[in-house]
Design an enzyme around this catalytic site. Structure first.
Site, PDB file in Angstrom:
ATOM      1  N   HIS A 189       0.825  -1.199   0.000  1.00 25.99           N
ATOM      2  CA  HIS A 189       0.000   0.000   0.000  1.00 25.99           C
ATOM      3  C   HIS A 189       0.871   1.265   0.000  1.00 25.99           C
ATOM      4  O   HIS A 189       0.597   2.220  -0.728  1.00 25.99           O
ATOM      5  CB  HIS A 189      -0.909  -0.019   1.234  1.00 25.99           C
ATOM      6  N   ARG A 332      -9.362  -3.670 -15.355  1.00 24.90           N
ATOM      7  CA  ARG A 332      -8.889  -5.041 -15.140  1.00 24.90           C
ATOM      8  C   ARG A 332      -9.776  -5.707 -14.112  1.00 24.90           C
ATOM      9  O   ARG A 332      -9.998  -5.166 -13.028  1.00 24.90           O
ATOM     10  CB  ARG A 332      -7.439  -5.025 -14.651  1.00 24.90           C
ATOM     11  N   GLU A 431       1.270 -11.856 -18.527  1.00 22.00           N
ATOM     12  CA  GLU A 431       2.158 -11.715 -17.365  1.00 22.00           C
ATOM     13  C   GLU A 431       2.631 -13.065 -16.851  1.00 22.00           C
ATOM     14  O   GLU A 431       3.294 -13.165 -15.832  1.00 22.00           O
ATOM     15  CB  GLU A 431       1.469 -10.915 -16.253  1.00 22.00           C
ATOM     16  N   ASN A 454       5.613  -6.791 -14.101  1.00 26.51           N
ATOM     17  CA  ASN A 454       5.908  -7.074 -12.686  1.00 26.51           C
ATOM     18  C   ASN A 454       5.810  -8.581 -12.441  1.00 26.51           C
ATOM     19  O   ASN A 454       6.688  -9.193 -11.834  1.00 26.51           O
ATOM     20  CB  ASN A 454       4.941  -6.349 -11.755  1.00 26.51           C
TER      21      ASN A 454
HETATM   22  C1  PEP Z   1       2.014  -6.626 -13.540  1.00 31.21           C
HETATM   23  O1  PEP Z   1       2.040  -7.761 -13.054  1.00 31.21           O
HETATM   24  O2  PEP Z   1       2.938  -6.152 -14.237  1.00 31.21           O
HETATM   25  C2  PEP Z   1       0.863  -5.735 -13.285  1.00 31.21           C
HETATM   26  C3  PEP Z   1       0.762  -4.558 -13.871  1.00 31.21           C
HETATM   27  O3  PEP Z   1      -0.089  -6.157 -12.406  1.00 31.21           O
HETATM   28  P1  PEP Z   1       0.069  -6.129 -10.802  1.00 31.21           P
HETATM   29  O4  PEP Z   1       1.309  -5.342 -10.491  1.00 31.21           O
HETATM   30  O5  PEP Z   1      -1.175  -5.474 -10.299  1.00 31.21           O
HETATM   31  O6  PEP Z   1       0.177  -7.576 -10.489  1.00 31.21           O
HETATM   32 MG    MG Z   2       0.242  -8.705 -12.322  1.00 29.50          MG
END
Ligand code: PEP
Ligand code: MG
Length: 576
Positions: A189, A332, A431, A454
């Protein structure tokens, strides 16, 4: 001087005094009183004051944070209006002649234990709420400041173990220049808050930071994930120079924030934002974002005690979509599990939650969660440019299953004569490495991709994105990750589909030339980075960047790749 390495959680550099965020322990001794009636009056007054505090935080959260954040405080107010608990406190004072403090503490603890004993995640969350509220009343009774930041008077770097949403709501953001947390991660957070505010944050530096003294100087380098305690003069001068350069570039870029990002050779790139609430929406518009590449809806579900209803979600999505008018907004669907826990959903604990029933996997087996969200989104999209995106897709069959649920929602809405957005574009996040590897198949199922670097980095490199010990491996600049990105873009383009990126890499200045060279169509990032990335793209030649990208993909390490970009595109080197 002490250097501490951590996780880069929000880019930028700051230098300033440390402010230790420490919650004061409330020690209550069991003492007898002569006048129970007077204690009851003290208790009533304290409850009144506590209610006033909560109402103020609720209002503040509504304007500064999200509806979901605000609702925590509405629940807290309800606890203070619960006649059963309060009559128990009063009874204790009268029968035992004890102080209001000890009666309150004991009762809150007993009610909280009772909830926790029900072995139900929903009630476990209520148990924490009751203790929170009990402590608030105790603080009023004992004259202890409402927030550990009550004494924050000069702009400082907040040093903490980690912060909860309630901690951050109370924080005077104008006095916070950075966050440094002992625990936490790039997705905590605190990190998300820092990125939204455009201030640096470093997470996971370890507990030794908690021993630093208030007011001692600290340099926080959120770009590289480093905290330097008590730096020497030379170090301070060097970092001040860097801050000045970055400021000059940022100021120049902000002047052109509302102009499009067109490269020297005429390619228009869409530069959009990642947001989680209305505040982020407003900041996107101010920073010149051309829409939203990632609306993280999980914020509506976190930090509350029951599922948001379809109507609540409809109102929340509509409020965000209204800010953007005709600009595209990619919503999303729920991405929980992994490090994002929702106690009231009653999800079974998993030994490896990042590889478990997360995000779309969960939604596909929980239509009670998935359908209200899809219906709310479809309804909120009327007259707007809404697109829906599914997270954590591993196979083509999952996309078809998700579409099927969406078709059911559409059929229901039609039957119920409820207006909804027709023919909206559907996309998926790429991802998971399996999705990247079969991107040619997936491209046939959807209208667009958005690459989530990410997660793509953590799954490709087998390095937990929340574990500081492997933070250097969970890095999207590794050629293994960049090659997957290359293949995803080319597979989508072969099918005539466009590709965006909403992982953190899209907002990385040093990645912009490579991503441009690989043919990325849309860049989505935290709002404060939008003007900077737009400015970088305007100064690049897309054609020339193809060669740079090919060269980068032949190198071995993130460091070599970043150095190559610095050498070939020197103006970006000044930004980092
Ligand atoms: C990611 O995984 O790159 C992404 C944008 O989603 P989150 O960070 O919310 O998992
Ligand atoms: Mg993600």
């Amino acid at each position: 001087m002490k250097r501490l390495a951590g996780i880069p959680a929000s880019r930028g550099i700051c230098i300033g005094p440390v402010f230790q965020f420490i919650r004061q322990e409330l020690v209550v001794t069991d003492c007898k009183v002569d006048d129970p009636q007077k204690e009851i009056e003290r208790l009533n007054a304290a409850i009144g004051a506590a209610k006033e505090q909560i109402s103020k935080i609720y209002e503040k959260a509504l304007t500064e944070a999200s509806q979901a954040d605000a609702e925590i405080f509405q629940a807290h107010l309800m606890i203070l209006e619960d006649p059963e608990m309060l009559s128990e406190v009063r009874k204790k004072i009268e029968s035992r002649k004890c102080s209001a403090e000890s009666a309150m503490k004991e009762t809150a603890q007993a009610f909280s234990d009772m909830m926790a004993a029900m072995k139900d995640e929903y009630f476990a969350a209520r148990a924490t709420d009751i203790l929170d509220v009990g402590n608030r009343v105790l603080r009023v009774l004992m004259g202890v400041a409402e927030s550990p930041t009550a004494n924050l008077k000069t702009p400082s770097v907040i040093v903490a173990d980690d912060l909860t949403p309630s901690d951050t709501v109370l924080l005077d953001k104008s006095l916070v220049i950075g966050f440094c947390t002992a625990r936490g991660s790039a997705t905590s957070h605190t990190a998300i808050l820092a990125r939204g505010l455009g201030i640096p944050a470093v997470a996971g530096v370890g507990e030794s930071i908690l021993n630093s003294c208030n007011a001692s100087q600290i340099i926080l380098d959120g770009t590289n994930g480093e905290a330097i305690l008590d730096p020497d003069q030379a170090m301070v001068k060097d970092y001040e120079q860097r801050i000045q350069t970055a400021r000059t570039i940022r100021e120049a870029s902000v002047k052109h924030a509302h102009e499009p990002a067109v490269t020297i050779d005429g390619r228009h790139l869409e530069v959009v934002s990642n947001i989680g609430n209305v505040e982020g929406a407003r900041s996107s518009i101010e920073n010149g974002a051309e829409g939203v590449g990632l609306l993280r809806t999980e914020f509506l579900y976190l930090e509350r005690s029951s599922l948001p209803t379809e109507e609540e979600q409809y109102q929340a999505y509509k409020a965000i979509l209204d800010v953007f008018g005709n600009l595209p907004v990619i919503l999303r669907t729920l991405d929980v599990g992994g490090d994002k826990e929702i106690p009231y959903m009653g999800l079974a604990a998993e030994s490896n939650s990042f590889l478990g029933q997360r995000a779309l996997r969960l939604c596909l087996v929980r239509p009670d969660i998935f359908k209200p969200q899809l219906r709310a989104a479809l309804r909120a999209g009327v007259g707007r440019n809404l697109k829906i995106m599914f997270p954590m897709v591993a196979t083509a069959s999952e996309v078809r299953a998700a579409r099927k649920v969406m078709d059911e929602c559409i059929a229901e809405l039609r039957k119920e004569n409820i207006p909804f957005a027709e023919n909206i574009e559907i996309g998926i996040m790429v991802e998971i490495p399996s999705a990247a590897l079969v991107a040619d198949q997936l491209a046939k199922e959807v209208d667009f991709f958005s690459i989530g670097t990410n997660d793509l980095s953590q799954y490709t490199m087998a390095a937990d994105r929340t574990n500081p010990k492997v933070a250097d491996l969970s890095n999207a600049f590794f050629p293994a990750v960049l090659r997957l990105i290359r293949d995803v873009i080319s597979a989508a383009h072969k099918e005539g589909k466009w590709v965006g990126m909403c992982g953190e890499l899209a907002g990385e200045p040093l990645a912009a030339p490579i991503l441009l060279g690989l043919g990325l169509d849309e860049f989505s990032m935290n709002p404060p980075m939008v003007p900077v990335v737009k400015q970088i793209l305007r100064n690049l030649n897309a054609q020339e960047m193809q060669a740079l990208a090919e060269q980068a993909l032949q190198l071995e390490s993130p460091q070599e790749i970043q150095q190559l970009v610095k050498d070939k595109v020197p103006f970006i080197a000044e930004l980092v």
